[in-house]
Each structure stands twice: as C-alpha cells, then as structure tokens.
Enzyme design. Structure first.
Site, PDB file in Angstrom:
ATOM      1  N   HIS A   1       0.822  -1.219   0.000  1.00  0.00           N
ATOM      2  CA  HIS A   1       0.000   0.000   0.000  1.00  0.00           C
ATOM      3  C   HIS A   1       0.857   1.270   0.000  1.00  0.00           C
ATOM      4  O   HIS A   1       0.431   2.317   0.485  1.00  0.00           O
ATOM      5  CB  HIS A   1      -0.944   0.037   1.213  1.00  0.00           C
ATOM      6  CG  HIS A   1      -1.758  -1.204   1.397  1.00  0.00           C
ATOM      7  ND1 HIS A   1      -2.899  -1.461   0.678  1.00  0.00           N
ATOM      8  CD2 HIS A   1      -1.578  -2.285   2.212  1.00  0.00           C
ATOM      9  CE1 HIS A   1      -3.398  -2.633   1.042  1.00  0.00           C
ATOM     10  NE2 HIS A   1      -2.603  -3.156   1.965  1.00  0.00           N
TER      11      HIS A   1
ATOM     12  N   SER B   1      15.579  21.767 -15.678  1.00  0.00           N
ATOM     13  CA  SER B   1      14.432  22.656 -15.834  1.00  0.00           C
ATOM     14  C   SER B   1      14.872  23.940 -16.530  1.00  0.00           C
ATOM     15  O   SER B   1      15.984  24.429 -16.299  1.00  0.00           O
ATOM     16  CB  SER B   1      13.833  22.993 -14.467  1.00  0.00           C
ATOM     17  OG  SER B   1      12.960  24.100 -14.551  1.00  0.00           O
TER      18      SER B   1
ATOM     19  N   LYS C   1      16.904  21.689 -10.478  1.00  0.00           N
ATOM     20  CA  LYS C   1      16.162  20.476 -10.832  1.00  0.00           C
ATOM     21  C   LYS C   1      17.008  19.473 -11.615  1.00  0.00           C
ATOM     22  O   LYS C   1      17.820  19.833 -12.451  1.00  0.00           O
ATOM     23  CB  LYS C   1      14.929  20.835 -11.674  1.00  0.00           C
ATOM     24  CG  LYS C   1      13.864  21.630 -10.956  1.00  0.00           C
ATOM     25  CD  LYS C   1      13.196  20.834  -9.842  1.00  0.00           C
ATOM     26  CE  LYS C   1      12.350  19.702 -10.364  1.00  0.00           C
ATOM     27  NZ  LYS C   1      11.223  20.159 -11.190  1.00  0.00           N
TER      28      LYS C   1
ATOM     29  N   GLU D   1       9.971   8.735 -16.679  1.00  0.00           N
ATOM     30  CA  GLU D   1       8.620   9.258 -16.876  1.00  0.00           C
ATOM     31  C   GLU D   1       8.117   8.983 -18.295  1.00  0.00           C
ATOM     32  O   GLU D   1       6.936   8.661 -18.491  1.00  0.00           O
ATOM     33  CB  GLU D   1       8.601  10.756 -16.578  1.00  0.00           C
ATOM     34  CG  GLU D   1       8.786  11.061 -15.105  1.00  0.00           C
ATOM     35  CD  GLU D   1       8.978  12.541 -14.813  1.00  0.00           C
ATOM     36  OE1 GLU D   1       9.000  12.908 -13.631  1.00  0.00           O
ATOM     37  OE2 GLU D   1       9.101  13.339 -15.775  1.00  0.00           O
TER      38      GLU D   1
END
Length: 458
Positions: free
Chosen positions: A155, A276, A282, A289
């Site tokens: 979970h 970024s 970043k 992704e």
C-alpha cells in the site's frame, strides 16, 4: 497501371489511391517480401512451374533490388500501392518477361500474411535479446546488493525489511515471464501461410512444405481461409508488449519515487536525466517518466487491433491493413524503452545508507519484534498489541524501535531483554527469512544461482 488494373477502365482517384495505399509503412518489410519471393520461386522451379533459367533470373533480379534498396541506390517511392507492387514492378523493369511469373500461385493476401509473419518473427527475436540484456543488468545489481537493506512496501507503506537484491529480483521474475510469452508466441505463429492464395488455395501443384522449410517455419498453415485472415499472433504480441510496458512502467514509478528528494534511495545518472528551463536546481527523471507515459501508447495499439478484428467476417478484409502501423509503432516503442531503461538502471547509483535508515525508521522490524514475544510465550494477538503500543511510543519520541531504551520496552512487557536489539536488527530480520523466494542471504544465493543458469541457457 496497377498490377490489378486489367479489370478497370478508369484510373483510381488520387485521394482514393492515397487512402488505400500502404507503401508508406509496409515498406518496412521490403527485405521479408524479397526473401519470401525468393523462397516462392525456388519452390515453383522445384515443382516444374518455372524453368531453372527463369528461377535464376528472377532470384538474381530480386537480390539486386534488395542490394540497391539497402545501399540507397533504389528509393521506395509512393506511386506504388504497396511494397509488393513496388518490388514486382521493379523486377519486371529489370528482367522483363520472367519477372511477370513471380506472382504465379500466390495472392497479395497470402503474400502480406507471410511478410508480416516474417517481420514479426524477426522482431520477437530482437525483443527477446533486449529483454535478456535487461535481465543480465538486473542480475548484476542483485548479485552486488544481497546485503543492501531497504524497506519493502505494501500500500506504499513501509512493511518489512528486504534487500535491494530481493526487490530487483521481483522484476527479474516479471521480465523472465515476458521472455517466455514471446517464446510461446513465436512457436505458435511459426507456420507458413504462403500458398493459401487469396483464400482458397491454388490449382498449381505447390509444395507448401518446401516453402515452409526454406523460410524456417515449422510447417504450412492448414486452412487457407484462416491463413490470410489470422491476426491472432499480432494480438498476442501486442498483449505481451503491453505486459512488458506495464512491468517497465511499474519499475519506473518506483525509481521516480526513489529518486525524489524525500526518498533519495537512488540517483539517476546525468546522462539519463534532464533539467528545468527555469529552476536551476532540478534534475528530472524524464526517461523513467517517458517510459511510464509510453505504456499507454502500446496499450492503445492492442485495443485498436482488437477493435479492428472483432467484426470481420472471413476471409481477408482491407480493414486488416490497419494492423501494420500500430504494430510497427508498438514494437519500436517497446524496443526503445527496454534499451533506455536498461541503460538507466545500469548507471544508477544506490544510496544504501539511506535505504537502511528508511527501513529502520519505518518500523519495518515491528513484525519481528512481535515474533520475539511469541517465541517467549506471548500469544501472537497480545504480542501484536504490545508492539503497536511501542510503535506509538516511538512515533511520539521520533525514534525507531532500535533506538528505544530497554527500560521503555520493559515498562510495556517485562519479557523483553537485551537480545531484542539483535532480534530486530535489519540484518537479523532479513537473514532469518530463508525459505526459497525470501530475501535471506541463503535463499538469495539459491535464486541467483538459478538465474545465472537460466541466463546461460537462454
């Protein structure tokens, strides 16, 4: 004039031609089309349907077309309807009358069925090899991390301690199953449709067993109608590819979470990250992704072919032309994702200290603390409640069970002694779980040896 133009008195409308044509994408299997034609004329000559000189002239012409396409000397052009028409028209242009005999005893229906099978079969081999490289990479990480302790989750909550080797081993099993699915598909599809004709075979005395053997099939297909209308193998392949992507996506999701500032379990190499345009701090896990995102693209291909096929009567229908673009795209997508993912995890750095600290601070050893009480005569249900109180106490103090003083343990249960700390250490919690498939060191050695043997033999 098109190869089927004798029946028609008017040229096809250009928009109709463009809508109907498939050469923009089926040119992808020019090689398979030519190799299939070489096998076909070889069989025709053996059966006395072609003269030996005709066979040799045709094969020489076909090989010259293949050489010129691959060298760039011959461009596949859009005025032809499909790759079959392109090859045949060029053959006739090069060798004259013998080229017109190439199509004897076959239809475009069984020809395209053959080409698609040959192409798909080749791609399955490539996909299988890519999955093996991924498994080799995972196996290497497993061997190096049998004592890298980390939390296991249910979970998305920290549950029990495991090792990085054990966690990666779960994905080893997934991708091993993916390879077995590809092997099953290969075996099931490996029957030759050439000779089925348009749908009802042919009056020519073809030797379909010979053609099948020349093209390394296990034998000919046994029903000519099914031969030209079967797309089950593509549906199975797209289903298998969807499962591969689902496994990659799950893995990517975990890596994205592990790479976050909150977890810091891993650091993705700069070569597989991006920055970024506005935030200089970043370092984004874009490859993970994108693999996760492209999963939907492959799912879409599977749903598309299922929807296309669901209402088609026997035998061939032009709707089936829709199988190619989506299959080509799905195969290319999955190949790219496997390659990039393999590179990403092979260069990834693991923060072992951070992982172990997370396991301790997440109370992943709580079950082992309860087991400690059970071994000292406390009923499990009572032990469960006692450890729950201790966890609540630790949360209030912002410490782990390992850091809780013994006197605090004894306040809740006098059964606890100094050996509780050894009983709930990450190493003990993991190492005493040694049934096959568990994360303990002895169990992992067995699994790693089994995996090693599998990789050597497959």
């Amino acid at each position: 004039m098109k190869l089927w133009g004798g029946r028609f008195t008017k040229e096809t409308d250009q928009l109709v031609h463009n809508f109907n044509a498939s050469i923009s994408f089926d040119q992808k299997f020019y090689k398979q089309d030519i190799l299939g034609s070489i096998a076909h004329v070889t069989m025709l000559e053996k059966q006395g349907i072609l003269e030996q000189a005709e066979k040799e002239t045709i094969i020489e012409g076909l090989k010259s077309i293949l050489t010129d396409i691959e060298s760039g000397a011959l461009e596949i052009t859009a005025e032809h309807e499909d790759i079959h028409s392109f090859v045949e028209a060029n053959l006739i242009s090069r060798i004259g009358e013998p080229g017109k005999k190439l199509h004897t005893g076959r239809s475009r229906n069984d020809q395209v069925a053959l080409d698609m099978k040959l192409y798909t079969r080749d791609e399955i081999v490539t996909l299988n090899d890519l999955l093996k490289e991924l498994l080799i990479t995972i196996h290497g990480i497993m061997k190096a991390n049998t004592e890298t302790f980390m939390p296991g989750f249910t979970h998305l909550q920290k549950a029990q301690p495991v090792t990085l080797a054990h966690h990666f081993g779960a994905y080893f099993e997934m991708f091993r199953r993916d390879r077995s699915r590809l092997r099953d598909i290969y075996d099931r599809m490996n029957y030759c449709p050439l000779g089925a004709g348009a749908l009802a075979g042919t009056t020519y005395p073809l030797d379909r067993n010979k053609t099948s053997a020349l093209l390394n099939f296990d034998g000919p297909t046994l029903n000519s109608m099914d031969s030209v209308s079967d797309r089950d193998y593509l549906i199975e392949l797209l289903s298998a590819l969807s499962t591969i992507m689902m496994h990659l996506s799950r893995f990517c999701e975990e890596i994205i979470v592990w790479n976050s500032n909150e977890y810091q379990f891993v650091e993705i190499d700069d070569s597989y990250s991006t920055g970024s345009s506005i935030m200089p701090q970043k370092k984004n896990p874009d490859i993970a992704e994108l693999v996760r995102g492209k999963t939907g693209r492959v799912y879409g291909a599977l749903i598309s072919i299922l929807t296309t096929m669901k209402g088609l009567p026997l035998a061939y229908n032009k709707d089936m032309q829709e199988d190619k673009e989506l299959t080509f795209d799905a195969i290319d997508t999955v190949k790219g994702c496997i390659s990039l993912f393999t590179g990403m995890i092979s260069t990834m750095k693991f923060n072992a200290g951070r992982m172990e600290a997370s396991a301790r601070n997440g109370f992943t050893n709580a079950t082992d603390a309860a087991d400690y009480l059970v071994k000292h005569g406390i009923p499990f249900r009572d032990a469960h409640g006692i450890i729950g109180q201790l966890v609540l106490l630790c949360i209030g103090k912002n410490i782990s069970l390992d850091e809780l003083p013994l006197d605090e343990y004894k306040k809740i249960s006098p059964v606890f002694e100094e050996d509780i700390y050894d009983a709930i250490s990450m190493k003990t919690c993991v190492e005493k779980r040694n049934t096959i498939g568990a994360p303990g060191g002895d169990a992992m050695k067995q699994v790693i040896a089994i995996n090693e043997k599998y990789l050597l033999e497959s």
